[in-house]
Scaffold this active site. Structure first.
Site, PDB file in Angstrom:
ATOM      1  N   ARG A 114      29.813  23.090  73.713  1.00 43.73           N
ATOM      2  CA  ARG A 114      31.223  23.488  73.658  1.00 43.73           C
ATOM      3  C   ARG A 114      31.746  23.428  75.084  1.00 43.73           C
ATOM      4  O   ARG A 114      30.901  23.774  76.124  1.00 43.73           O
ATOM      5  CB  ARG A 114      31.513  24.368  72.964  1.00 43.73           C
ATOM      6  CG  ARG A 114      31.286  25.927  73.488  1.00 43.73           C
ATOM      7  CD  ARG A 114      31.508  26.807  72.580  1.00 43.73           C
ATOM      8  NE  ARG A 114      31.371  28.246  73.169  1.00 43.73           N
ATOM      9  CZ  ARG A 114      31.411  29.477  72.551  1.00 43.73           C
ATOM     10  NH1 ARG A 114      31.445  29.539  71.437  1.00 43.73           N
ATOM     11  NH2 ARG A 114      31.439  30.548  73.591  1.00 43.73           N
ATOM     12  N   ASN A 152      40.107  28.148  73.600  1.00 44.18           N
ATOM     13  CA  ASN A 152      39.435  29.258  73.229  1.00 44.18           C
ATOM     14  C   ASN A 152      38.568  29.559  74.853  1.00 44.18           C
ATOM     15  O   ASN A 152      37.815  28.976  75.281  1.00 44.18           O
ATOM     16  CB  ASN A 152      38.337  28.963  72.206  1.00 44.18           C
ATOM     17  CG  ASN A 152      37.189  30.372  72.000  1.00 44.18           C
ATOM     18  OD1 ASN A 152      38.072  31.286  71.419  1.00 44.18           O
ATOM     19  ND2 ASN A 152      36.118  30.231  72.263  1.00 44.18           N
ATOM     20  N   GLU A 153      38.900  30.793  74.977  1.00 41.02           N
ATOM     21  CA  GLU A 153      38.211  31.274  76.380  1.00 41.02           C
ATOM     22  C   GLU A 153      38.019  30.363  77.419  1.00 41.02           C
ATOM     23  O   GLU A 153      37.225  30.025  77.826  1.00 41.02           O
ATOM     24  CB  GLU A 153      36.738  31.966  76.107  1.00 41.02           C
ATOM     25  CG  GLU A 153      36.644  33.139  75.087  1.00 41.02           C
ATOM     26  CD  GLU A 153      35.347  33.703  75.094  1.00 41.02           C
ATOM     27  OE1 GLU A 153      34.242  32.935  75.273  1.00 41.02           O
ATOM     28  OE2 GLU A 153      35.082  34.878  74.478  1.00 41.02           O
ATOM     29  N   GLU A 305      38.170  39.122  69.234  1.00 39.79           N
ATOM     30  CA  GLU A 305      36.714  38.844  68.939  1.00 39.79           C
ATOM     31  C   GLU A 305      36.289  40.202  69.108  1.00 39.79           C
ATOM     32  O   GLU A 305      36.249  40.792  70.491  1.00 39.79           O
ATOM     33  CB  GLU A 305      36.044  37.673  69.341  1.00 39.79           C
ATOM     34  CG  GLU A 305      36.692  36.273  69.309  1.00 39.79           C
ATOM     35  CD  GLU A 305      35.955  35.313  69.959  1.00 39.79           C
ATOM     36  OE1 GLU A 305      34.756  35.511  70.539  1.00 39.79           O
ATOM     37  OE2 GLU A 305      36.354  34.085  70.128  1.00 39.79           O
ATOM     38  N   TRP A 313      23.319  36.474  72.552  1.00 35.71           N
ATOM     39  CA  TRP A 313      23.339  35.627  73.932  1.00 35.71           C
ATOM     40  C   TRP A 313      23.021  36.738  75.025  1.00 35.71           C
ATOM     41  O   TRP A 313      22.915  36.160  76.235  1.00 35.71           O
ATOM     42  CB  TRP A 313      24.734  35.282  74.237  1.00 35.71           C
ATOM     43  CG  TRP A 313      25.903  36.058  74.098  1.00 35.71           C
ATOM     44  CD1 TRP A 313      26.877  35.789  72.922  1.00 35.71           C
ATOM     45  CD2 TRP A 313      26.714  37.222  74.606  1.00 35.71           C
ATOM     46  NE1 TRP A 313      27.682  36.780  72.865  1.00 35.71           N
ATOM     47  CE2 TRP A 313      27.616  37.502  73.980  1.00 35.71           C
ATOM     48  CE3 TRP A 313      26.350  37.990  75.804  1.00 35.71           C
ATOM     49  CZ2 TRP A 313      28.434  38.599  74.208  1.00 35.71           C
ATOM     50  CZ3 TRP A 313      26.729  38.928  76.105  1.00 35.71           C
ATOM     51  CH2 TRP A 313      28.029  38.964  75.293  1.00 35.71           C
ATOM     52  N   GLU A 353      24.759  29.681  66.759  1.00 35.33           N
ATOM     53  CA  GLU A 353      25.003  31.231  66.773  1.00 35.33           C
ATOM     54  C   GLU A 353      24.663  31.543  65.315  1.00 35.33           C
ATOM     55  O   GLU A 353      25.238  32.868  64.729  1.00 35.33           O
ATOM     56  CB  GLU A 353      26.484  31.325  66.688  1.00 35.33           C
ATOM     57  CG  GLU A 353      26.751  31.051  68.432  1.00 35.33           C
ATOM     58  CD  GLU A 353      28.347  31.374  68.855  1.00 35.33           C
ATOM     59  OE1 GLU A 353      28.485  31.873  70.039  1.00 35.33           O
ATOM     60  OE2 GLU A 353      29.260  30.946  68.033  1.00 35.33           O
ATOM     61  N   LYS A 354      23.474  31.086  65.061  1.00 33.58           N
ATOM     62  CA  LYS A 354      23.167  31.573  63.477  1.00 33.58           C
ATOM     63  C   LYS A 354      22.617  32.740  63.421  1.00 33.58           C
ATOM     64  O   LYS A 354      22.273  33.782  62.183  1.00 33.58           O
ATOM     65  CB  LYS A 354      22.179  30.587  62.747  1.00 33.58           C
ATOM     66  CG  LYS A 354      21.065  30.331  63.360  1.00 33.58           C
ATOM     67  CD  LYS A 354      20.266  29.110  62.808  1.00 33.58           C
ATOM     68  CE  LYS A 354      18.862  28.724  63.379  1.00 33.58           C
ATOM     69  NZ  LYS A 354      19.331  28.101  64.882  1.00 33.58           N
ATOM     70  N   PHE A 355      22.077  33.453  64.622  1.00 33.85           N
ATOM     71  CA  PHE A 355      21.592  34.812  64.739  1.00 33.85           C
ATOM     72  C   PHE A 355      22.515  35.691  65.168  1.00 33.85           C
ATOM     73  O   PHE A 355      22.341  37.007  65.413  1.00 33.85           O
ATOM     74  CB  PHE A 355      20.335  34.938  65.526  1.00 33.85           C
ATOM     75  CG  PHE A 355      19.123  34.242  64.954  1.00 33.85           C
ATOM     76  CD1 PHE A 355      18.704  34.502  63.478  1.00 33.85           C
ATOM     77  CD2 PHE A 355      18.678  33.129  65.335  1.00 33.85           C
ATOM     78  CE1 PHE A 355      17.913  33.716  62.763  1.00 33.85           C
ATOM     79  CE2 PHE A 355      17.709  32.407  64.611  1.00 33.85           C
ATOM     80  CZ  PHE A 355      17.312  32.748  63.585  1.00 33.85           C
ATOM     81  N   HIS A 356      24.047  35.263  65.416  1.00 39.76           N
ATOM     82  CA  HIS A 356      24.866  35.917  65.814  1.00 39.76           C
ATOM     83  C   HIS A 356      25.546  36.719  64.604  1.00 39.76           C
ATOM     84  O   HIS A 356      25.639  36.039  63.903  1.00 39.76           O
ATOM     85  CB  HIS A 356      26.233  35.298  66.581  1.00 39.76           C
ATOM     86  CG  HIS A 356      27.080  36.025  67.199  1.00 39.76           C
ATOM     87  ND1 HIS A 356      28.048  36.866  66.728  1.00 39.76           N
ATOM     88  CD2 HIS A 356      27.525  36.307  68.676  1.00 39.76           C
ATOM     89  CE1 HIS A 356      29.034  37.505  67.445  1.00 39.76           C
ATOM     90  NE2 HIS A 356      28.585  37.056  68.516  1.00 39.76           N
TER      91      HIS A 356
END
Ligand code: GAL
Length: 655
Positions: A114, A152-153, A305, A313, A353-356
């Protein structure tokens, strides 16, 4: 101009980034049910949805978003609608490689992640404007829309050829002539003189140290270019919906953009905040970012957020122990947030980000994380009427400036151990541990509201900033400055004498003979404390009224700390305890009291409006003296004289 108040309408916003395009439509209805159960009243849609909205060049797929906007509205959930421009669709990079950014060493940043866009690319800007225009035209009047979220950011730099052309244009506007640029960048050094604008490049991987003037201007340029991208989209959405406030989410204490400058361009200041749950100073990091965001907003701000559990991360990513998410959320509200939001609503099953964590984790409705989210939603609803829109009073300001940071953070420094964010944080921590609520301010801001101003480190100061500090002390303000302050001017030219002469006079310093940086683990003895990181060989001019000397070693007997009138200079960084004690005592003399006296360690107290927030950052229960009788809005009970807080417990007290 609208503000966050228009979006909150007396509520605390509670919710998070919502990425329903990752889920089948049945899940959307399940989402709404759970959102209602948790009292979620705000979701952020569309942050990374460009390829869903424009699957091929020029196509528009709004149907799914129509359904969701309507669904949210039907259930009384407001929408923070994002322009999707931080993640361009793969076709954009494939058809227009000029939209892709290039790193300092010439590598292209490809799609597949991204934020792969070049701020300088006219093609990128054209396509970003087009999708923003259509999004704003379609939803600008939608009743669910409460706030626009631009991109975003913002954080990408570009060192490629397009950025080079844009950099030259930016430099021409700044300097007018090549002579002025050569002079300001000091190109006489190492024979770097430019004879044509075309010879100037963004800093690219050099053989040896970079030109600091070039690097400093490149950082300013990058911040300005990203801001241009942001304001271009802001102007589009404002044209379609002038009454809907606009924000873009900052990263906390991020070096890439001058957030003082940016904050002036938005209606609502928002930030993303992810302290490490294992960091014993995580709460202080949170407080720092919250204080800084409130100061940029000059009022209520938005926690855009945070994580309900682990991020994914860090090297090792820890969940939040029971109670911590609630505590840190209440801390943000105490320090001025009118919105407590998360990345993200539902934890993803696929993607990077599936483990976020999400507010609804893989464990679903039964999971502890969601149970705690539900409890927090109820707490926020309970305290909202008494808290939204209320100010957080502070009589102490910490000065901070991105340009000083950029100028000081360069190749060729005397010590790679001196990291600006660490020094800033060490001073903020000392004030936080002394229970003094602090604002942040720019060195050229009006400092009159503050009884105490501290400057952890401002390596480069403009003449106007120096004048501002002098005027502040002349008018009776108390000023405490740390080392490496006022070394250079705004162009990173070292001031004669190694430190601005007016500042030296202010503190009673005749000569700064040498800087003596310290190694890791090395400390320097001073009378009554030990200094870390740095020390200086100073000669006083005989006018300082108080001197704390170095003891032993090369600097034996020379001043480590000087005070002249209300101006203090610290030529080393005292260890945490002594720094806290010193600042607490200077604050006391300046008439600034801690929020509460006698607070145990690990307990934080903050006033917001008429409320007193008391937060236990420890795992052990504590009892805190709170003189008088109060009503605890969280428990609905009255407390007199003292309140007991369990592990990670909190009280929100109204007199
Ligand atoms: C933020 C970002 C979110 C998500 C989050 C994870 O930087 O805006 O999209 O990636 O981090 O912590």
């Amino acid at each position: 101009m609208p503000g966050l108040g228009d979006a909150t309408r007396g509520r605390l916003l509670f919710g998070g980034d919502y990425n329903p395009e990752q889920w089948p439509e049945e899940t959307w209805h399940e989402d709404v049910r759970l959102m209602k159960a948790a009292r979620v009243n705000s979701v952020t849609l569309g942050v990374f949805s460009w390829s869903k909205l424009e699957p091929e060049p020029g196509a528009r797929e709004f149907g799914w978003l129509d359904t969701l906007m309507d669904l949210m509205h039907e259930h009384g959930i407001g929408v923070v609608l994002a322009t999707p421009t931080s993640s361009p669709p793969p076709w954009l990079g494939r058809l227009h490689p000029d939209t892709l950014p290039v790193t300092e060493d010439g590598r292209t940043e490809w799609w597949g992640g991204r934020q792969h866009f070049s701020h300088s690319s006219a093609t990128y800007r054209h396509h970003a404007a087009a999708i923003t225009e259509d999004l704003a035209a379609r939803y600008g009047g939608h009743p669910a829309l409460t706030l626009w979220h631009i991109n975003n950011e913002y954080c990408t730099a570009d060192h490629g050829d397009q950025a080079a052309a844009a950099f030259r244009r930016w430099l021409r506007a700044r300097y007018g002539t090549l002579d002025a640029l050569n002079e300001t960048w000091g190109t006489a050094f190492w024979g770097q003189h430019y004879d044509t604008w075309d010879g100037i490049l963004p800093p690219r991987l050099p053989h040896y140290l970079r030109n600091p003037g070039q690097v400093l201007d490149f950082r300013r340029f990058t911040s300005d270019m990203l801001l241009e991208c942001c304001t271009a989209e802001r102007d589009i959405v404002r044209r379609h919906s002038p009454h809907v406030p606009v924000t873009t989410n900052f990263m906390p204490l991020w070096s890439g953009v001058d957030a003082w400058r940016w904050a002036r361009e938005e209606d609502v200041v928002s930030v993303d905040l992810y302290p490490d749950p294992r960091d014993p100073l995580g709460a202080q990091h949170g407080a720092l970012v919250q204080d800084m965001t409130r100061s940029q907003a000059r009022g209520p701000w938005m926690l855009m957020e945070q994580a309900a559990g682990p991020v994914n991360w860090r090297g090792v990513n820890h969940p939040k122990p029971r109670g911590l998410n609630r505590l840190w959320s209440l801390q943000a509200v105490a320090r001025g947030a009118d919105a407590v939001c998360y990345f993200q609503w539902r934890q993803s099953r696929q993607g990077a980000e599936k483990f976020h964590s999400g507010m609804v984790g893989h464990a679903g409705e039964e999971g502890r994380t969601f149970q705690e989210i539900t409890r927090l939603g109820a707490d926020l609803e309970r305290i909202a009427p008494a808290v939204t829109g209320r100010p957080v009073p502070a009589r102490v300001a910490v000065l901070h400036d991105w340009h000083a940071w950029w100028a000081g953070d360069q190749d060729g420094r005397l010590s790679g151990r001196v990291e600006y964010p660490d020094v800033l944080s060490a001073w903020h921590r000392a004030l936080w541990q002394a229970h003094l609520t602090t604002d942040f301010a720019h060195p050229e801001h009006d400092l009159a509201p503050y009884a105490l101003v501290v400057v952890p480190q401002l390596y480069a100061l403009t003449d106007a900033a120096v004048g501002n500090l002098l005027a502040y002390t002349r008018q009776g303000g108390t000023l405490v400055c740390g080392f490496l302050t006022g070394v250079a001017d705004q162009d990173d030219r070292v001031r004669p004498g190694g430190m601005d002469a007016r500042l030296r006079q202010l503190f009673g310093i005749r000569t700064l003979h040498e800087w003596w940086p310290l190694e890791a683990g090395e400390t320097v003895a001073c009378e009554g404390f030990r200094g870390t990181l740095w020390s200086e060989e100073l000669e006083g001019d005989g006018t300082a009224e108080e001197i704390v000397p170095y003891r032993g070693g090369e600097l034996d007997g020379l001043p480590a700390v000087l005070r002249k009138g209300r101006a203090w200079y610290l030529s080393t960084l005292p260890e945490p305890g002594p720094l806290r004690d010193l600042l607490a005592s200077v604050a006391r003399d300046a008439g600034v009291r801690p929020v509460l006296d006698g607070l145990p360690d690990r307990v934080e107290a903050v006033r917001r409006g008429e409320l007193l927030f008391v937060l236990n950052h420890g795992r052990e229960p504590v009892t805190v003296e709170v003189p008088g009788t109060h009503h605890d809005l969280l428990t609905g009970t009255d407390v007199t004289g003292r309140v007991t807080l369990g592990r990670y417990g909190a009280a929100v007290l109204r007199p």
